[in-house]
Write a protein that holds these residues in place. Structure first.
Motif, PDB file in Angstrom:
ATOM      1  N   CYS A  49      -3.351   1.909  -3.847  1.00  0.00           N
ATOM      2  CA  CYS A  49      -3.568   3.168  -3.139  1.00  0.00           C
ATOM      3  C   CYS A  49      -5.088   3.408  -3.141  1.00  0.00           C
ATOM      4  CB  CYS A  49      -2.603   4.018  -4.026  1.00  0.00           C
ATOM      5  SG  CYS A  49      -3.063   4.414  -5.605  1.00  0.00           S
ATOM      6  N   SER A  93      -0.082   4.164  -7.212  1.00  0.00           N
ATOM      7  CA  SER A  93       0.350   2.809  -7.659  1.00  0.00           C
ATOM      8  C   SER A  93       1.050   2.685  -8.954  1.00  0.00           C
ATOM      9  CB  SER A  93      -0.720   1.726  -7.792  1.00  0.00           C
ATOM     10  OG  SER A  93      -1.364   1.871  -6.266  1.00  0.00           O
ATOM     11  N   ASP A 103       0.871  -1.102  -0.107  1.00  0.00           N
ATOM     12  CA  ASP A 103       0.338   0.084   0.034  1.00  0.00           C
ATOM     13  C   ASP A 103       0.799   1.224   0.124  1.00  0.00           C
ATOM     14  OD1 ASP A 103      -1.757   2.045   0.723  1.00  0.00           O
ATOM     15  OD2 ASP A 103      -3.088   0.831   1.624  1.00  0.00           O
ATOM     16  N   ARG A 154      -0.101   4.287   0.058  1.00  0.00           N
ATOM     17  CA  ARG A 154      -0.553   5.604   0.438  1.00  0.00           C
ATOM     18  C   ARG A 154       0.052   6.252   1.564  1.00  0.00           C
ATOM     19  NH1 ARG A 154      -6.653   4.005   2.143  1.00  0.00           N
ATOM     20  NH2 ARG A 154      -5.006   1.996   2.816  1.00  0.00           N
TER      21      ARG A 154
END
Length: 328
Positions: free
Chosen positions: A287, A293, A243, A245
């Protein structure tokens, strides 16, 4: 003490290197004297051997870092769009092959011993992709053509794969520039047909200019949907769900997936060592949507990660998918 054979090999390599350096130096000094009109006279005087002479000149020019675009245009003007493309492509491929073999003979062993860190990662990434990497860089010219030929010779790419991929995937650009040279000759001759051919040449160049974006989208488009991601998470214990983010978004809305590991996109470049165990294992990037991404995928591929995929739609699509299942 080194054997006589080893000493002889070293001497041969130094002589070849010296000849190459002198040749490139002379080519740079006299490149402004490189006259396509003189080349056309040579080709005409050679008669039936003219095309072979042209191919050999193109190949040597490629080895010596002379501008290939000028020769490609000249090939179109001299031989027309079809034969010109064939001769241009033959010369460019022959020259690319010669440069590849020269680099491999001179320095591949030394590079194999000395490559480390980021250089080794890049080298392994190129070798892992093989002909696909060659195809990509021929369609999308990220690096100077002449320099790239030598650089790829320092890897363990198979020569046959390199040569065939180069020939096939240089074809679109070769045809466009060859046709431009042919159209230029026709335009000088005058007439409405010359103007039409010139417009067609511009259209072909526009298509070639758009090709890198199309290929990049295709290359980055190695996506997986949410349904596939769920199956992968359930069946593949080696899969890393990354991930990208920010840490705030990862712990906040729209939530996170239990098995996900969070490395923000902004930190990805500096945390390659944390991911080194996954260099040749599957990685799924997620994301909020998939914009970050895709950027992360480019960074990982650049660093030699060979099995990177982007989760289409990101967490928005994940939550939407789960919500639809819950309502059903």
């Amino acid at each position: 003490m080194p054997s006589t054979a080893a000493t002889g090999t070293v001497i041969k390599r130094w002589l070849l290197l010296a000849a190459l350096v002198i040749g490139v130096g002379l080519a740079i000094v006299y490149r402004n004297h490189f006259d396509t009109q003189l080349l056309a006279q040579w080709v005409e005087r050679a008669g039936e051997a003219g095309p072979l002479l042209f191919v050999l000149v193109y190949a040597v020019a490629t080895v010596l870092f002379l501008p290939g675009a000028v020769l490609t245009l000249a090939g179109g003007a001299l031989f027309g769009p079809v034969l010109g493309t064939f001769y241009n492509l033959a010369g460019a491929t022959l020259g690319a092959g010669m440069a590849f073999l020269i680099a491999r003979y001179l320095a591949s062993g030394w590079v194999e011993k000395k490559a480390a860190g980021r250089m080794q990662q890049l080298k392994e990434g190129v070798e892992k992709e093989g002909w696909r990497f060659v195809a990509f860089v021929r369609l999308v010219p990220l690096f100077p053509f002449n320099l790239l030929n030598y650089a790829l010779g320092l890897t363990r790419l198979r020569f046959a794969h390199y040569l065939i991929a180069s020939y096939i995937f240089m074809l679109p650009g070769a045809f466009a520039y060859t046709y431009l040279g042919y159209a230029g000759r026709e335009a000088i001759a005058g007439g409405e047909a010359g103007i039409q051919k010139g417009l067609l040449a511009l259209a072909l160049l526009a298509m070639v200019a758009f090709l890198p974006r199309l290929v990049s989208r295709f290359r980055q488009g190695d996506n997986m949907d949410i349904n596939e991601l769920k199956k992968q998470l359930a069946s593949d214990p080696l899969l890393l769900l990354l991930d990208v983010r920010s840490s705030g978004d990862f712990t906040g809305e729209p939530g996170r997936i239990d098995k996900a590991v969070n490395i923000p996109l902004e930190e990805l470049d500096s945390r390659m060592e944390d991911l080194s165990a996954f260099r040749h294992k599957p990685i799924a990037l997620i994301c909020t949507t998939d914009r970050r991404s895709r950027k992360a995928a480019r960074i990982l591929r650049k660093n030699g990660f060979s099995k990177v995929r982007v989760v289409s739609g990101g967490m928005h699509q994940w939550n939407k998918y789960n919500s639809s299942i819950a309502h059903n």
